[in-house]
Motif scaffolding. Sequence first.
Motif, short mmCIF file in Angstrom:
data_model
loop_
_atom_site.label_atom_id
_atom_site.label_comp_id
_atom_site.label_asym_id
_atom_site.label_seq_id
_atom_site.Cartn_x
_atom_site.Cartn_y
_atom_site.Cartn_z
N LYS A 1 -6.68 47.99 102.17
CA LYS A 1 -7.01 47.36 103.28
C LYS A 1 -5.87 46.23 103.60
CE LYS A 1 -10.48 46.90 107.31
NZ LYS A 1 -10.05 47.81 107.64
N LYS A 2 -5.56 45.95 104.99
CA LYS A 2 -5.10 44.83 105.86
C LYS A 2 -6.93 43.39 105.75
CE LYS A 2 -1.69 41.80 107.19
NZ LYS A 2 -1.67 40.78 106.06
N TYR A 3 -6.78 43.03 105.29
CA TYR A 3 -8.41 42.52 106.32
C TYR A 3 -7.71 41.44 107.45
CZ TYR A 3 -11.17 45.50 102.79
OH TYR A 3 -11.84 46.47 102.07
N ASP A 4 -8.83 41.34 108.54
CA ASP A 4 -8.55 40.26 108.99
C ASP A 4 -9.77 39.15 108.52
OD1 ASP A 4 -7.97 38.46 111.16
OD2 ASP A 4 -9.28 39.75 112.58
N LEU A 5 -8.59 37.82 108.18
CA LEU A 5 -9.65 36.49 107.60
C LEU A 5 -10.17 35.99 108.48
CD1 LEU A 5 -6.81 35.91 104.33
CD2 LEU A 5 -9.45 37.55 104.92
N HIS A 6 -10.35 36.31 109.94
CA HIS A 6 -10.84 35.39 110.99
C HIS A 6 -11.67 35.82 111.81
CE1 HIS A 6 -6.71 32.91 110.64
NE2 HIS A 6 -6.23 34.18 110.49
N VAL A 7 -12.75 36.99 111.10
CA VAL A 7 -13.63 37.80 111.53
C VAL A 7 -14.98 37.48 111.56
CG1 VAL A 7 -12.37 39.94 112.43
CG2 VAL A 7 -13.43 39.51 110.02
N MET B 1 -16.50 41.30 108.56
CA MET B 1 -16.15 41.54 107.60
C MET B 1 -16.69 42.19 106.16
SD MET B 1 -13.41 40.74 105.31
CE MET B 1 -12.38 38.99 105.53
N TYR C 1 -10.95 34.55 101.98
CA TYR C 1 -11.90 34.81 103.26
C TYR C 1 -12.67 33.56 103.25
CZ TYR C 1 -15.78 36.19 106.93
OH TYR C 1 -15.73 36.34 107.95
#
Length: 484
Positions: free
Chosen positions: A141-147, A152, A199
């Motif tokens: 999974k490609k995680y959104d590091l800005h959430v 997260m 993160y």
Amino acid sequence: MKYMSLLVMAGMAMSTSLAQSPIPKPVTITVSMAHITDSTPTVFTFHFVNPFYKESPQVQLDANGRLLVRGEMIFTQNMTVRYNEVFINLYVSPGDSVHLSIDAALLADKHFGWLSISGDHAQLSEQLNKSHQYIMGLPYKKYDLHVPAPDMLAAFRADYAEKMATFNTYAAVHQLHPVVIDFIQRDYLYGLSNWITDYVMDSLPEAERKARINIFRDSIFELHEPANFKSMMFSYHLGWYAKWIAESNGAVRTALREERWKDAIEAAAASLLQEPAGINRDYMFFSFLSGIVAKSPTLLEELPAIRHYFTAPLYYDYFTRSVKRNASLSFSPLAVSGLHKLTASGQVQRIPPTDVLQFLGKRYRGKVIYLDVYATWCGPCRKEMTYTPALHQAYKKQQVEFVNLCAQDEMPDWKKLIKEKNLPGEHYFLDADASKLFLGNYRITGFPTYWLIDKKGKIVTKLAPRPSDSGKLHQQLDVLLAGQ
């Protein structure tokens, strides 16, 4: 019935080895290979993953297609053997002896049809190896590091639950033993945690950074559970956590920046000692302090209190052994076949079998050598290359030779990078087997690595500043240039 008894005993051994004080014992691995040809890879990398004394010897088959290697371990856990660009996962206990039989004629088989495992815990290793190949083949999974941190953590938990549901179906079909299932569950968890370490960013406001760090101490990770050491990935989780906790202390960050190592250690200890005592905290100290003391090994004598940070003498002893080994600049010569040089005309010249560093020291005698060991696929390596033109310009009229050594890579990618980036300096390439032997003999554990070699060919440091740290690098180069 005998098979099931063996597996139950293995599970009991796992629990016992982690509950009691560990006793270091060797693990012996032997390999035999049939149907070898001139193109068959013959070098193996053995990752004995004792977290307190990691050893990764690179060993070449003898003329009879055999080898033997030993490594010291203290836990029942997984270890890996890298061969033919794949990782073989083994389940081992201290004192085990394992044999790998390989048919080189079948190496094209992507499902280990070329491999047979025998010896201690062989059936568990067979299951573990194939299970690990399966789980690592699932899409990441490609995680959104800005959430925000809560989002997260929710995304991480959902991703892990989804992967484990898929794996449980695989486990049922293949009738995996509970020991293997438990291992995969832990190993994949800490593998995922390693994927999201970016993160926790240094540039974040303090409150947000703290919230992100707290994700890695969530109950899902069982941060202080010793049984997690059965997975080699758990030590990485603890290492990152220890670094973040220690450097959350502003006094630690300032001391590190100003290279006041004693102050940094004492301030970091104040933070790390707040964690529950035990082997997990011992490893946190081991991981964080190793990097600092490596910069100044005399700190071991100057700060006797370091011994008291560890709850068990065994782990402090490992700490001192590790520091002294990593600080040592004494290496046994090792001639390797597979070193290539890119000539000024763009031709690739194969160098006869030689010890790489002795070869460089002799070839460029009278000059200070700044050696960059890198790989084209390494992001930090490529980033540092943007600083090298200025470095070359600063020393173009002085006796400094900039040597770029590419390892664990493909030759076409090496030649392409040099051309596209117009990289200055001398260029060398190590093929697959030569890379393993060179990196292992000189204890190079990551890219990029920078070394300084003086005018007489003597290794000065294997922790030279990066090109981006131009102030410190210029200072060290100037000292060596001034020497006779």
